[in-house]
Each structure stands twice: as C-alpha cells, then as structure tokens.
Design an enzyme around this catalytic site. Structure first.
Site, mmCIF file in Angstrom:
data_model
loop_
_atom_site.group_PDB
_atom_site.id
_atom_site.type_symbol
_atom_site.label_atom_id
_atom_site.label_comp_id
_atom_site.label_asym_id
_atom_site.label_seq_id
_atom_site.Cartn_x
_atom_site.Cartn_y
_atom_site.Cartn_z
ATOM 1 N N GLU A 135 3.782 -5.660 7.281
ATOM 2 C CA GLU A 135 2.937 -4.646 7.920
ATOM 3 C C GLU A 135 3.286 -4.454 9.393
ATOM 4 O OE1 GLU A 135 1.932 -6.847 5.713
ATOM 5 O OE2 GLU A 135 0.492 -5.941 4.335
ATOM 6 N N ALA A 160 0.858 -1.184 0.000
ATOM 7 C CA ALA A 160 0.000 0.000 0.000
ATOM 8 C C ALA A 160 0.895 1.235 0.000
ATOM 9 C CB ALA A 160 -0.876 -0.020 1.247
ATOM 10 N N GLY A 211 0.457 -5.142 0.657
ATOM 11 C CA GLY A 211 -0.645 -5.111 -0.308
ATOM 12 C C GLY A 211 -0.256 -5.651 -1.672
ATOM 13 N N GLU A 235 -0.573 -9.212 -1.413
ATOM 14 C CA GLU A 235 -2.003 -9.518 -1.301
ATOM 15 C C GLU A 235 -2.680 -9.466 -2.679
ATOM 16 O OE1 GLU A 235 -2.255 -6.630 1.911
ATOM 17 O OE2 GLU A 235 -3.224 -8.162 3.148
HETATM 18 C C1 3H9 Z 1 0.422 -2.485 3.318
HETATM 19 O O1 3H9 Z 1 0.682 -2.885 2.207
HETATM 20 C C2 3H9 Z 1 -0.936 -2.615 3.930
HETATM 21 C C3 3H9 Z 1 -1.797 -3.635 3.256
HETATM 22 O O2 3H9 Z 1 -1.698 -4.892 3.875
HETATM 23 C C4 3H9 Z 1 -3.253 -3.253 3.363
HETATM 24 C C5 3H9 Z 1 -3.671 -1.992 2.744
HETATM 25 C C6 3H9 Z 1 -5.154 -1.742 2.825
HETATM 26 N N1 3H9 Z 1 4.608 3.468 0.052
HETATM 27 O O3 3H9 Z 1 13.271 1.742 0.579
HETATM 28 P P1 3H9 Z 1 13.706 2.479 -0.654
HETATM 29 C C7 3H9 Z 1 9.407 4.887 -1.086
HETATM 30 S S1 3H9 Z 1 1.578 -1.672 4.261
HETATM 31 C C8 3H9 Z 1 5.081 4.692 -0.267
HETATM 32 O O4 3H9 Z 1 14.746 3.526 -0.508
HETATM 33 P P2 3H9 Z 1 14.817 0.057 -1.747
HETATM 34 C C9 3H9 Z 1 10.493 5.213 -0.085
HETATM 35 O O5 3H9 Z 1 10.023 6.087 0.910
HETATM 36 C C10 3H9 Z 1 3.000 -1.554 3.188
HETATM 37 N N2 3H9 Z 1 6.384 4.919 -0.524
HETATM 38 O O6 3H9 Z 1 14.115 1.481 -1.836
HETATM 39 C C11 3H9 Z 1 11.542 5.841 -0.984
HETATM 40 O O7 3H9 Z 1 11.148 7.174 -1.242
HETATM 41 P P3 3H9 Z 1 12.240 8.328 -1.407
HETATM 42 C C12 3H9 Z 1 3.764 -2.811 3.158
HETATM 43 C C13 3H9 Z 1 7.221 3.879 -0.448
HETATM 44 O O8 3H9 Z 1 15.025 -0.385 -3.134
HETATM 45 C C14 3H9 Z 1 11.408 5.054 -2.272
HETATM 46 O O9 3H9 Z 1 10.095 4.467 -2.237
HETATM 47 N N3 3H9 Z 1 4.944 -2.633 2.400
HETATM 48 C C15 3H9 Z 1 6.782 2.596 -0.118
HETATM 49 O O10 3H9 Z 1 15.939 0.089 -0.791
HETATM 50 C C16 3H9 Z 1 12.430 3.935 -2.445
HETATM 51 O O11 3H9 Z 1 12.381 3.123 -1.268
HETATM 52 C C17 3H9 Z 1 6.090 -2.225 2.943
HETATM 53 O O12 3H9 Z 1 6.188 -1.998 4.126
HETATM 54 C C18 3H9 Z 1 5.399 2.404 0.134
HETATM 55 N N4 3H9 Z 1 4.882 1.199 0.441
HETATM 56 O O13 3H9 Z 1 13.721 -0.895 -1.072
HETATM 57 C C19 3H9 Z 1 7.268 -2.085 2.002
HETATM 58 N N5 3H9 Z 1 7.837 1.753 -0.118
HETATM 59 O O14 3H9 Z 1 13.063 7.905 -2.561
HETATM 60 C C20 3H9 Z 1 8.083 -0.894 2.352
HETATM 61 C C21 3H9 Z 1 8.907 2.496 -0.455
HETATM 62 O O15 3H9 Z 1 11.388 9.538 -1.629
HETATM 63 N N6 3H9 Z 1 9.140 -0.690 1.415
HETATM 64 N N7 3H9 Z 1 8.539 3.770 -0.655
HETATM 65 O O16 3H9 Z 1 12.995 8.344 -0.102
HETATM 66 C C22 3H9 Z 1 10.317 -1.363 1.443
HETATM 67 O O17 3H9 Z 1 10.517 -2.254 2.244
HETATM 68 C C23 3H9 Z 1 11.379 -0.958 0.465
HETATM 69 O O18 3H9 Z 1 11.069 0.332 0.011
HETATM 70 C C24 3H9 Z 1 11.575 -1.882 -0.769
HETATM 71 C C25 3H9 Z 1 12.567 -1.221 -1.745
HETATM 72 C C26 3H9 Z 1 12.099 -3.222 -0.289
HETATM 73 C C27 3H9 Z 1 10.264 -2.075 -1.482
#
Ligand code: 3H9
Length: 696
Positions: A124, A62, A101, A104
């Site tokens: 999450e 999400a 998400g 999901e």
């Molecule tokens: C969820 O999904 C809830 C659902 O179950 C239900 C919903 C109803 N959203 O980490 P990076 C940005 S909860 C918005 O440096 P990497 C991040 O801030 C979500 N922005 O890259 C950064 O921005 P900036 C569950 C996001 O390659 C840029 O993207 N998912 C999100 O080292 C690059 O990120 C998670 O918790 C997001 N979801 O790692 C996953 N994710 O460049 C969280 C990232 O402006 N994300 N950004 O600073 C991660 O673990 C890592 O970002 C990922 C990539 C592994 C994907």
C-alpha cells in the site's frame, strides 16, 4: 452462485473460489461475493472451507480503480471480519501474489497455505497508503511488530519459504492451489483443528530500541512521504488497544491518507507505468522473435545493455573495435556480474554459465550474422554511427532489428544510411543500463510497426518501463532535461547558487539536484552538448559559461574529484566548492549582473514551470503520445519524486493557469526562453488539464 465468487461443495469440504481477472482485485462485486459465499458456507453442511482464487494469482489487493471514488459497501475490513467470525475453519490458499487487501483476506482466514513460488506483501505504501483492511493489526500478531512493520513499510514481497518461517503461513504445499487447499482441509478434519482467529492473538513483546531503529531507517529511506511512519504509528498504537479499536485507528489512517495528493500522485504513477507499455497502435501487432542480441560497443552503456540482456535470458554477442577492447569489455561485464553475485542477486554458477555460454565478445561484425536484434552503443557522433549501421546492413540477416542507443541524434538520418530503414529504431537506455528502468523507444518515420512491437517486447523481457518517443533532439527525457537545466543556469546567473538549487530540489523530492547529477554524469557531457548546439544558437539566447570554465579547468565531476562539488575522503558524496561560487561571481560581474537572492520556493516554481512547459511542447508536437508518457519518463529516468506523480500530474495539481502565469511573468524579462507552449495555452483557455489528454 453467479458472479466473481462461487461456493462449491466437495464432500465435507467447501470451496470459495474468486474469479475476477486479471488479478482478482477485490472490486465491490468480489466483496459482495465473498460475504455471500461465507454465508453459503455457514449455512451448508460442509465442515471446513478452502478459500482460493482462479487464474495466475491470488487476490492482488483492493481494486485501485475504485480509489478516489465514493466507497461502495460492503467495505473490505467488514468482509474480512465476516470471514474471520465464522465458526467453521477457513483455509486460504495463496498462489501467485497475495498483496494488500488480498493478503489481508488471507490474514482474516483461520489457516494459510502457500504453494511454492507464492509471495505475500503489503504494498500500500507504493500507492501513498497504509494497509486498510487489518494488515497493520493482524500481521504484528503473527510475525511480531518489527517484522510486520518492516514488511509493510518496504512493500517487499515475502516468498513462501520465508512466510513459513515467519509464521505467516502454516504450510507450503507443492500442488495445485485447489489440491493444496484440499490436503490441508483434510488435515484439519482429521486432526479436529479449530477455528483460529489472528485478531484474538497477542502481539509478542518487542524492544523499543528496535522499533526506533526501524522508524529512523524508514524515515531516511522515504523522505517526503507521509504514509510510512503513519503506518508504524497505527500498528504500534492500534495493537495496544482492543482489536476493534485498533481497526478503527487503522481505518482513520487509511482514509486520511486516501485524501492526500501523494496518494493521487502515486496511483497516477501506477496506472501510467502500465499505460505506457500497452500502446493502442500495437494492438494485434506481433513482435519479432528475439533470443540473440548483438551489442556494438563495450563501454559503460554497451556493457550495461549486455548485462541486462544476459540477466534476462538472452544470448549476447558484443562487438568492439579490436581484440584487446573486446577482452576489456568482457572483463567489464564479468565484473558487473560479480557485483550481482556479491549482492546476492545472482548465483556464482549462473554467472560462470552466462560468461561461458551466453556471451561472445569479438571484433568481427560477421559474428552478428544470426543476431535477431543489434543495439549500437558507440560514441555519439553521426559519422561513427553511420559507419556502424553500414556494416550492420551488410552482415545482419533479413528481418534483424537494427537499434541505436543514441541519446539525441536523428534516428531518421541513421536509418537512411541502411537499405532497410523499416528495421531501424532507437532504443535509448539510461545508465547504468542493467539498473535503470526507463527505455525510450524512438520510432523513426519509416520504422515498421512490428519493429516497434519488438522494442516493447524487449523492454518487457528486460523488465524495463518502455516509453514511445518521436524523433527530435534529446527525444522526451533529454530534451526536457536541457530546458529545466537551462532554467537552473539562468537562476544561477541571476544570483542563486547551484548548491541552493540542488538543495531546494532535493527538498522538493528529487533524488539529486541538477548540479549534483551533472557531476555524476560528467561535466564534459554538458560541455559537448553545448559545443554541438553552438551553431544552432540564437543570439537572443541567455548563455551561462561557468560550466565551460569548469570543463577547461579539468573539473569534470566525480570522476576527477572536483566538479560543482568536491569529492574526497572528507566528503565522498560531495561538499560545495567555494571556488565554483567565485567562478560564477566573475561571470556575473563580466556580464554586469547584480546578483539577487532567491527563495527555495521560487527556485522550485521556475524550475518546474520550465519542465512542464517543455513537457507540454513535447506532447503538443507528438514526440510523447500523452502527458502520462512524459511523467513516466521523468519518474523512471530522471529521479522525479514518485509521490508527486511526474511533472504533468504535478502541473494539474498546482493548476495549469498558475504554471502559465509563472511563464508569462518570466517572459517579461526573457521572452526568448519563456515562450508558453501552445498546448498549455490551449488547455488553460479551455479550462482543461493534462489528465484530460491521458485517455481511459
Ligand atoms: C489495497 O489493497 C488496500 C487495502 O489494504 C485496503 C482496502 C480497504 N486494482 O501489473 P500488471 C491491473 S491497495 C485494479 O500488468 P503483472 C493493472 O492495471 C492495493 N487493477 O500484471 C493491469 O491492467 P491493464 C494493493 C489492478 O502480472 C492488469 O491488472 N495491491 C490491480 O505484471 C495486470 O497488471 C497492489 O498494490 C489492482 N489492485 O503483475 C498490487 N492490480 O491490463 C498492485 C493490477 O488494463 N498490482 N491491476 O493495464 C501489482 O503489483 C501487479 O499488478 C501484480 C501483477 C503483481 C499483481
């Protein structure tokens, strides 16, 4: 179709493509696009659809930036239900990471294919939440209850091969995501495979004993958190109900958690961790290339830094004062790498190769002639450091970055001994350096911008969290530590026991209390700091002496089996030592202090007020760029509970006026220690909080 989701026809096969850089998060536009693309597929002649994402990863979840704001329709669970309800098969192709998400969405598809290197996960809980778009209801139907709960309570990322063996994906196909999807789609067409909905599957029977064991383990590993056990309850109870009812239970859990301060704190930690790494002042500044790192000193810190560099692909030359010390340093590094092998983190042959080809140990500074960056990690004495930097200045190539790992000495003074102060920087690692993620990057007055950029690039290469700090005694972390530890010592003088203080802070969520930490680091460290600062002491300062008594008695902490606690076979993790209470009681008596009792809440209130006040000074003086830099320092280097977001976020949560009131109250009895930080006073007067200084 316009927007971040498109639908294309490739013969009998349709392709639903998500393109929402950087990580394809399911923002409102993506959710709307997915519904529109699913409708376009339903209305089309295509018999099967491939759902995939462009860029470096499948959907990473999400859009976290939307959390805490009013929800915008369509909601993700409904979008996923819409895809699952289609009567033509949808195959989801996972590359990069399918998280939260994103995973999901994959679970709502009828078939799942991964490419090698892909990983799935439900992280999450790292945001204080549970999966909220079917993860707790669909995953147990695929993997069984225990495996599913283990995946979402640990937030671990499951690799493609394991996903296949757990039944999460149907195939791992070594091709581009599009080609992998097309191959599987052709198989579906050829074999006439039907729509297959996970929501219609049954959960395999499981043993309650295993579930209880998982619950107990999860509770132990996540003390203070509210989300993990709620997730297990939702999965277990929800899957006993019809699917739609289970989804309602999950939604309720997700929304309840969305309202908690823990969720706000953990999302603050998530974005802050990323904000510290992208400094506005470094936009467009290219770092210098680093492949060969020199390390001076092969003790615990130097050895740890060498291991961190080796494990991340850098070549290391480590210098010790003589051949024997160099051999000992090599043996130490070999042992640490052997531990990594034992823990399954490193292949034995890789360890051999690192030791043979990537590590040189020597007593000759001349071997550093072609090093790109040298990190000094010798004894904390200005004379010793200056001697090292004079030698480095003589042998290092032009453009080499010269770094000191000092934890408090003046980096400007160290730089001034060289003919190239622009190349000098502080890189303050935390012990053990190959494990701890914080790296304070100490920018001196003359440090060149590309040297700062190189510090940040090194942190990235070593998978560390970098925080920019200015020069002052202790930089950000140790300066704040000294203040809150002093607040603790004052409470002990007034009547609290060190053990009660530790207990109150562990209950607050710290990994350890300050006195247990002091035993771990060595009581000699605190003693030496006090000795060093003795000449600068103000006569008004309240000083606690029992730490010096412990030092002189040789009770140096864990390493001598005695510190504040006793460490022996009976209590390897330590038990309170009554003799320490006697030593403290004697000091109180000598100082004419009548001890009084403290509540745990009072301890936390005072300790946190001291920490926040010093944090505000550090920000106010420009030592830390923003309050969030203080938060990240304390979270990653000092065991601050992540579910409270860091001291400055916590201060905003309880209210800056309350913190100021505590400081002003304490100032009535000690107006030397308790001087409100000007920044804190200003923010309270203006009715603002620390987050208003975080930018963005
Ligand atoms: C969820 O999904 C809830 C659902 O179950 C239900 C919903 C109803 N959203 O980490 P990076 C940005 S909860 C918005 O440096 P990497 C991040 O801030 C979500 N922005 O890259 C950064 O921005 P900036 C569950 C996001 O390659 C840029 O993207 N998912 C999100 O080292 C690059 O990120 C998670 O918790 C997001 N979801 O790692 C996953 N994710 O460049 C969280 C990232 O402006 N994300 N950004 O600073 C991660 O673990 C890592 O970002 C990922 C990539 C592994 C994907």
């Amino acid at each position: 179709m316009q927007g971040p989701v498109t639908f294309e026809a490739h013969g009998d096969i349709g392709v639903i493509r998500v393109n929402n850089p950087p990580v394809n998060a399911t923002s409102a536009a993506v959710r709307q696009g997915l519904v529109a693309a699913a409708n376009a597929f339903a209305a089309s002649d295509q018999k099967v659809a491939v759902l995939m994402a462009d860029g470096r990863t499948f959907i990473a979840g999400a859009d976290i930036k939307e959390f805490g704001k009013p929800p915008v329709e369509p909601h993700l669970p409904n979008v996923i239900h819409h895809i699952e309800a289609l009567d033509k098969p949808v195959i989801c192709v996972i590359h990069g990471t399918a998280l939260g998400g994103g995973f999901e969405v994959a679970l709502g598809s009828h078939y799942r294919v991964a490419v090698p290197g892909a990983r799935i996960g439900l992280p999450e809980v790292n945001l204080g939440l549970i999966p909220g778009a079917g993860g707790t209801q669909r995953l147990p139907r695929l993997t069984g209850m225990i495996a599913a709960c283990e995946i979402f309570t640990t937030a671990r990322q499951v690799k493609a091969d394991e996903s296949l063996s757990l039944g999460i994906v149907d195939a791992v196909i070594d091709a581009t995501p599009l080609e992998a999807g097309m191959q599987f789609a052709r198989k579906i067409l050829d074999d006439g495979l039907p729509v297959r909905r996970v929501s219609e599957m049954d959960v395999a029977p499981y043993d309650d004993v295993d579930l209880d064991a998982l619950r107990a383990k999860t509770a132990r590993a996540n003390k203070g958190h509210v989300c993990h056990l709620r997730g297990i309850d939702v999965a277990v109870e929800g899957t006993k109900l019809p699917f739609a009812e289970g989804m309602k239970l999950e939604r309720q859990g997700f929304w309840d958690l969305m309202q908690t301060p823990q969720r706000a704190a953990m999302i603050h930690a998530f974005f802050s961790e990323r904000a510290v790494a992208s400094l506005p002042e470094l936009k467009g500044v290219a770092p210098r290339a680093i492949t060969h790192v020199g390390v001076i000193g092969g003790g615990t810190m130097g050895g740890g830094i060498a291991v961190a560099c080796l494990l991340n692909g850098l070549t290391v030359t480590l210098i010790e004062r003589d051949v024997e010390a160099a051999a000992n340093a090599r043996a130490g590094i070999a042992n640490t790498l052997a531990d990594s092998v034992k823990r399954g983190k490193l292949k034995p042959e890789r360890r051999e190769a690192l030791l043979a080809d990537a590590l040189t140990t020597s007593d000759d500074y001349a071997t550093l002639a072609d090093a790109d960056l040298v990190i000094e990690a010798v004894f904390e004495s200005m004379d010793v450091k200056k001697d090292v930097f004079t030698k480095l200045d003589a042998v290092c190539k032009p453009g080499a970055v010269l770094a000191t790992n000092t934890s408090y000495l003046d980096v400007d003074d160290i730089a001034a001994i060289t003919r190239r102060p622009a190349d000098v920087i502080g890189l303050h690692f935390f012990s053990p350096a190959h494990v701890m993620r914080l790296l304070e990057i100490v920018v001196a007055a003359k440090t060149a911008p590309d040297v700062v950029a190189t510090g940040f690039a090194l942190a990235k290469a070593l998978k560390k969290v970098p925080v920019r700090a200015g020069v002052c005694d202790g930089f950000i972390g140790n300066r704040i530590l000294k203040t809150y530890r002093t607040a603790g010592d004052h409470m002990v003088l007034e009547g609290a026991s060190p053990f009660q203080i530790d207990k109150a802070l562990v209950e607050f969520g710290f990994a350890m209390g300050p006195y247990a930490v002091s035993d771990l680091a060595g009581i000699d460290i605190g003693y030496l700091t006090r000795q060093r600062l003795l000449p600068t002491r103000d006569p008004c300062e309240r000083i606690a002496d029992w730490g010096d008594v412990l030092y002189h008695k040789g009770r140096l902490g864990r390493k001598t089996g005695h510190g504040h606690y006793i460490y022996d076979e009976k209590s390897p993790k330590g038990r309170p030592d009554p003799e320490v209470e006697e030593i403290i009681a004697a000091e109180r008596a000598a100082k004419g202090i009548t001890p009084r009792s403290f509540t745990d809440a009072e301890i936390v209130e005072r300790y946190m007020a001291a920490m926040i006040n010093e944090g505000a000074r550090v920000v106010g003086e420009g030592i830390a760029l923003r309050p969030l830099d203080v938060d990240v320092t304390l979270l990653y280097g000092y065991g601050f509970p992540r579910f409270r977001g860091g001291p400055m976020h916590y201060a905003d949560y309880i209210g800056l006026d309350k913190v100021l009131a505590t400081i002003e109250r304490e100032a009535r009895t000690d107006d030397f220690f308790w001087q409100p930080a000007p920044l804190l006073q200003r923010l309270v007067a203006e009715g603002r909080d620390f987050s208003s200084l975080n930018g963005g």
